[in-house]
Design a protein around this motif. Sequence first.
Motif, mmCIF file in Angstrom:
data_model
loop_
_atom_site.group_PDB
_atom_site.id
_atom_site.type_symbol
_atom_site.label_atom_id
_atom_site.label_comp_id
_atom_site.label_asym_id
_atom_site.label_seq_id
_atom_site.Cartn_x
_atom_site.Cartn_y
_atom_site.Cartn_z
ATOM 1 N N THR A 78 -0.663 8.194 6.649
ATOM 2 C CA THR A 78 -1.981 7.683 6.275
ATOM 3 C C THR A 78 -1.829 6.604 5.211
ATOM 4 O O THR A 78 -1.056 6.755 4.265
ATOM 5 C CB THR A 78 -2.837 8.827 5.701
ATOM 6 O OG1 THR A 78 -2.793 9.910 6.628
ATOM 7 C CG2 THR A 78 -4.270 8.385 5.489
ATOM 8 N N VAL A 79 -2.572 5.513 5.372
ATOM 9 C CA VAL A 79 -2.537 4.420 4.401
ATOM 10 C C VAL A 79 -3.333 4.844 3.164
ATOM 11 O O VAL A 79 -4.459 5.350 3.285
ATOM 12 C CB VAL A 79 -3.122 3.131 5.001
ATOM 13 C CG1 VAL A 79 -3.103 2.003 3.975
ATOM 14 C CG2 VAL A 79 -2.370 2.735 6.265
ATOM 15 N N VAL B 125 0.855 -1.192 0.000
ATOM 16 C CA VAL B 125 0.000 0.000 0.000
ATOM 17 C C VAL B 125 0.889 1.240 0.000
ATOM 18 O O VAL B 125 2.104 1.146 0.147
ATOM 19 C CB VAL B 125 -0.922 0.040 1.251
ATOM 20 C CG1 VAL B 125 -1.938 -1.082 1.195
ATOM 21 C CG2 VAL B 125 -0.093 -0.022 2.526
ATOM 22 N N GLY B 126 0.244 2.390 -0.169
ATOM 23 C CA GLY B 126 0.970 3.643 -0.067
ATOM 24 C C GLY B 126 0.885 4.190 1.344
ATOM 25 O O GLY B 126 -0.006 3.824 2.119
ATOM 26 N N LEU B 127 1.850 5.023 1.698
ATOM 27 C CA LEU B 127 1.813 5.742 2.982
ATOM 28 C C LEU B 127 2.131 7.208 2.686
ATOM 29 O O LEU B 127 3.133 7.504 2.026
ATOM 30 C CB LEU B 127 2.855 5.196 3.961
ATOM 31 C CG LEU B 127 2.598 3.856 4.642
ATOM 32 C CD1 LEU B 127 3.790 3.505 5.541
ATOM 33 C CD2 LEU B 127 1.312 3.887 5.460
ATOM 34 N N ARG C 265 -7.390 -1.089 4.852
ATOM 35 C CA ARG C 265 -7.165 -0.084 5.900
ATOM 36 C C ARG C 265 -6.891 1.290 5.298
ATOM 37 O O ARG C 265 -6.292 2.142 5.957
ATOM 38 C CB ARG C 265 -5.985 -0.525 6.781
ATOM 39 C CG ARG C 265 -6.259 -1.835 7.486
ATOM 40 C CD ARG C 265 -5.025 -2.395 8.163
ATOM 41 N NE ARG C 265 -4.709 -1.683 9.398
ATOM 42 C CZ ARG C 265 -3.787 -2.096 10.263
ATOM 43 N NH1 ARG C 265 -3.108 -3.199 10.011
ATOM 44 N NH2 ARG C 265 -3.544 -1.419 11.354
ATOM 45 N N ILE C 266 -7.278 1.475 4.034
ATOM 46 C CA ILE C 266 -7.041 2.752 3.362
ATOM 47 C C ILE C 266 -7.667 3.869 4.206
ATOM 48 O O ILE C 266 -8.824 3.757 4.630
ATOM 49 C CB ILE C 266 -7.655 2.756 1.942
ATOM 50 C CG1 ILE C 266 -7.145 1.562 1.124
ATOM 51 C CG2 ILE C 266 -7.391 4.091 1.234
ATOM 52 C CD1 ILE C 266 -5.699 1.586 0.776
ATOM 53 N N GLY C 267 -6.907 4.900 4.449
ATOM 54 C CA GLY C 267 -7.409 6.029 5.230
ATOM 55 C C GLY C 267 -6.999 5.981 6.691
ATOM 56 O O GLY C 267 -7.043 6.999 7.386
ATOM 57 N N GLU C 268 -6.562 4.808 7.152
ATOM 58 C CA GLU C 268 -6.159 4.682 8.559
ATOM 59 C C GLU C 268 -4.780 5.328 8.768
ATOM 60 O O GLU C 268 -3.941 5.331 7.870
ATOM 61 C CB GLU C 268 -6.093 3.189 8.927
ATOM 62 C CG GLU C 268 -5.773 2.931 10.388
ATOM 63 C CD GLU C 268 -5.768 1.429 10.711
ATOM 64 O OE1 GLU C 268 -6.451 0.655 10.003
ATOM 65 O OE2 GLU C 268 -5.058 1.053 11.664
#
Lengths: 80, 174, 895
Positions: free
Chosen positions: C879-880, C804-806, C862-865
């Motif tokens: 942020t994920v 994922v991105g951070l 968990r996108i947005g966490e």
Amino acid sequence: MLLISCPWCGEREETEFHYGGQAFVAYPADPESLSDEEWAQYVFFRDNPKGAFAERWVHSAGCRRWFNTVRDTVTNEFQS
Amino acid sequence: MSLRRSPLAGYPGITEIPFLTMVNVRVRPTGDAAARISERLGGPLPVVPNSVVDAGSRHILMLGPDEWLVVGPDGDTGLPDLLREPSASVVDVSANRTTIEVRSRDLLEHGCTLDLHPRAFHAGRCAQTMIARTQVILWQTSDEPVYRLLVRGSFATYLADWLSDATGSTSSTG
Amino acid sequence: MRLPEGGEIDRTKPLTFTLDGVEYSGFEGDTLASAMIANGVLQVAPSLYRHRPRGIFSAGIEEPNALVQVGPEPSLQATTVRLTDGLVARTLSGVGRLTPDSGQRRYDKRYTHTDVLVIGAGPAGRMAATTAAAGGARVMLVGLSYPSGNVRFRGSPQGIPPADGAAELRVLSGARAFGYYDSNYVLVAHQQTLWHVRARRVILATGAHEQPIVFENNDRPGIMLAGAVRKYITNYAVLPGRKAVVFTTNDSAYATVAALVQSGAEVTVVDSRPNPPDLAPQGVEVISGLITNTDGPERLTAVSTQDRRIECDLLAVSGGWQPAVHLFSQSRGTLRWNGQAFVPDTPAQANHVVGAANGTFDTRAALIEATEAGVEAAAAVGYPVPPPPLPAVREREITPASPVWLVPGDPRNQFVDLQRDATVADIRRAVGAGMRSPEHVKRYTTIGTGTDQGRTSNVPALGVIAAELGVTPGDLGTTTFRAPSVPVSFALMAGRDRGKLHDPIRTTPIHSWHVAHGAEFENVGHWKRPWFYPKPGEDMETAVLRECRAARTGVAMQDASTLGKIEVVGADAGEFLNRMYTNGFKKLPVGSARYGMMCKADGMVFDDGVTMRLADDRYYVTTTTGGAANVLDWFEEWSQTEWPELDVRFTSVTEQWSTIAVVGPQSRAVIGLVAPDLDVSNEAFPFMTFRETTLVNGIPARIARISFSGELAYEVNVSGWYGLAAWNAIHDEGKPYDITPYGTETMHVLRAEKGFPIVGQDTDGTVTPHDLGMSWIVSRQKDFVGKRSLRRPDTARPDRKHLVGLLPVDPAELLPEGAQMVASDAPLTPPVPMEGHVTSSYRSAVLERTFALALIKNGRHRIGETLLAPLGDRVIAATVTEPVFYDKEGARRDG
Ligand SMILES: [Zn+2]
């Protein structure tokens, strides 16, 4: 350091070879038909005997040929 | 300035034989394709592993049970097409390696694990092996002795550095 | 004191040397130790732990006390250092200090093969070597010393000349074999060269080491092994003392007695046997008894027996002889206790042990053994010889020895291992603590762990332990013998593999341009790749932002020649690649290219790259820079061992081709100039196709439309011979567009902005294509290696780590690669549950902020966490996000 006999190039130093693990573990004809346990046996499980062991080597720094041989894991003697 | 440049151009103290034509041939040794290739080369593909036969200005090195390296002079540009066969793998590898000539067995023994004693290795023999930490095709062309080291272009400077360094120490440890 | 005549030194060649700052003189042929004794210097540095005065104890590789530093080399034995003119040495207490800079000293290695290797150049070794070589076999004789001329023996003054046929007899004198490995592979240290010797037969004639006797205060300077005293007198013409006592359990010390008497020394003998020889006619008193203690301020001045005190300045000790079985034992040969010593029993390799090394101490018997071994070896290697005549050697009558393991006294001053300063008291403590195995006692007391490898302490220690336990040494067995059996320096083992020769450096044909243009380099595998090209005054961050901007807004170029390249040829090439890659290649049209991914059988991503189809039966596969050799091995393995019926063959062409990436919105214009014959329009030359053409300077080229950045991009492939010329042509034609060379860092940023993973950076052998969010590349129709594993319960878990991105909450904060991420509500006291880690992290010019890729548990859900990276002194919140940060629609690819 082992002296290993390549069937094509003759005796060469161990550093020219890569080890390929247990011989005669065939890729399953139809992997999709295997149970998880059967597939795991193929992927993860190998014998580790004390004594004669059929194994694979590849002459990677030489002719790149794979071959089978039998090595005594106690004395490191090749018996093929 | 020439557009063509060999890996060791300008490297002092090393005898590079640049721009040799090299073609990798992989074919079943007993089939028709092998026979046709032999015919076109004017000599049979050698069948003794790690041996070399000459065919005119070309040399055929047996590298493995189904693999040969045909080495021709600089400018032998028709060679890949000459050898092309439908059921053979014929690949131009001329720029893949360059060739260094070495005239000392003693020098090679500083980094080569092969037995190079004349009883074990001599003119007309070749071997794919390691010198120091790089792979080479080692090919003895004369019993004087004269050896050719065919080394990948990216490793050529390393091997030249190593040979130069080893040359400096052979006289004292010979 | 130097004797007026005798010895094998060359008195016409005086040498000067310096020891501990004092200048002395010696002769050619001396060891440092013999020259020291000639100058009356018997005392060396005090012992390591007890700081007791010590002296030269032996005359060879068994020396425990006389350690010296010579130039940069520590821990040398003065008894084995050949004296040279101007030599500067310093005595050491037990341990030396490595000198980081070994100065101008050059170390080297040599590989050699021999039919017969003979180790040990004493009478038996010389006899075996000359015998084995007589028929023409290649024979190598390795020994500490090898006097020139005929092979001579005591009692046989005429000796034996080497046979005429021995043209292949090679002698390494002053050499020490120290390691014996599988298949008769022996390492030999010879001056500054490490010899790697491969032998078909080995003859071990390594001799025997005289053993000391354990009694109270047995460690004073002036106490020496009896054989060493004799060697100093006969070989070097030096007399270690004028008033000598010889303490022995066996016959061998009587040769020392004779040598001492002949040199004019006054001698008294103490013999442990009840009926010792009578030497009254020679004026030597022989006492039946034991030495119980010694006396002296530092150097020995007197010894005591049970009932006498004898003034003396030299005590020569012989407790019997232990065969030097180190190498035989390393070769996995087994040992046997014969009541006096451990002797070779069953060999495990093609070797023979002869002479004293075999427990055969009679010279005549030893020569017979050596001859037989030489004849046998010569026949075994195909150069047979008839048995040679034996030299005339007297037979001797031997009075049995009477071993003495321990003379009663104060155990705290009864030394068992002089180098380790270990005593009988230490052994008693070990045994008292319940230890029975010599291996345990060795580790507890450190006996035998010094640089002398316990040559004078192992057997006495076994004797003492056995006495304590009421058994024999044979019941205990020996400890394991390991290489190196003599000290060798790290510099010798490194040889010339240092500095730029430490590891190969691979370079591309364009390397000289990168150097000339100030590139900073990064190591990728063995390759040196340009990392970035700083302009004057630029730091890395500024340079990389500039390079990235050029690729996104103008045009940039990179040397991509390091990509692995393999031609895959044959009627079944497509079928083979279908089985290797997760996606299909069989139906790829000729003239097209496709990105592919490979897994190992366990379903984990192994390599990736773009493959072009050159012809129906011919593919051009590219691999990652670091993975080329592994992929070729992998192809060969499956082709040869599983599917030999497939008509497919592989040829590595990594260096045959130089590859130059031309990237950016202006790349089409530049390629149009570089390849004037090519129609570069999107319609004529679409994405993921390639064309054969000729460059503006006449070079044949294969140009592909491949993009690793999301931008319009090309890859120009030319013969490696023309790599530099093609680079120059592109650079020249690109000048009007300010074409910008870029390095690996910019490449990494550009691809990360698009969420393209790098195998080996964003993956680590535990990541599946699904984990990367690349399910689209996994074929459902066909089988491929690893496919079945993707259905395994663990591999199919929905909450595996996902790529994922951070995005750091503070856009200026850069997450360190490798940082562990934790949940925002996680307690920061151990054990903290880890959610995953950062795999790639950069500053982006186009995003005007930092960003990262990470493998996070259940990440796609968990996108947005917000997660936290606790970094010791600070915590970075991030942020994920989806892993694609730029041009999500893919609008830029076609320009
Ligand atoms: Zn081979």
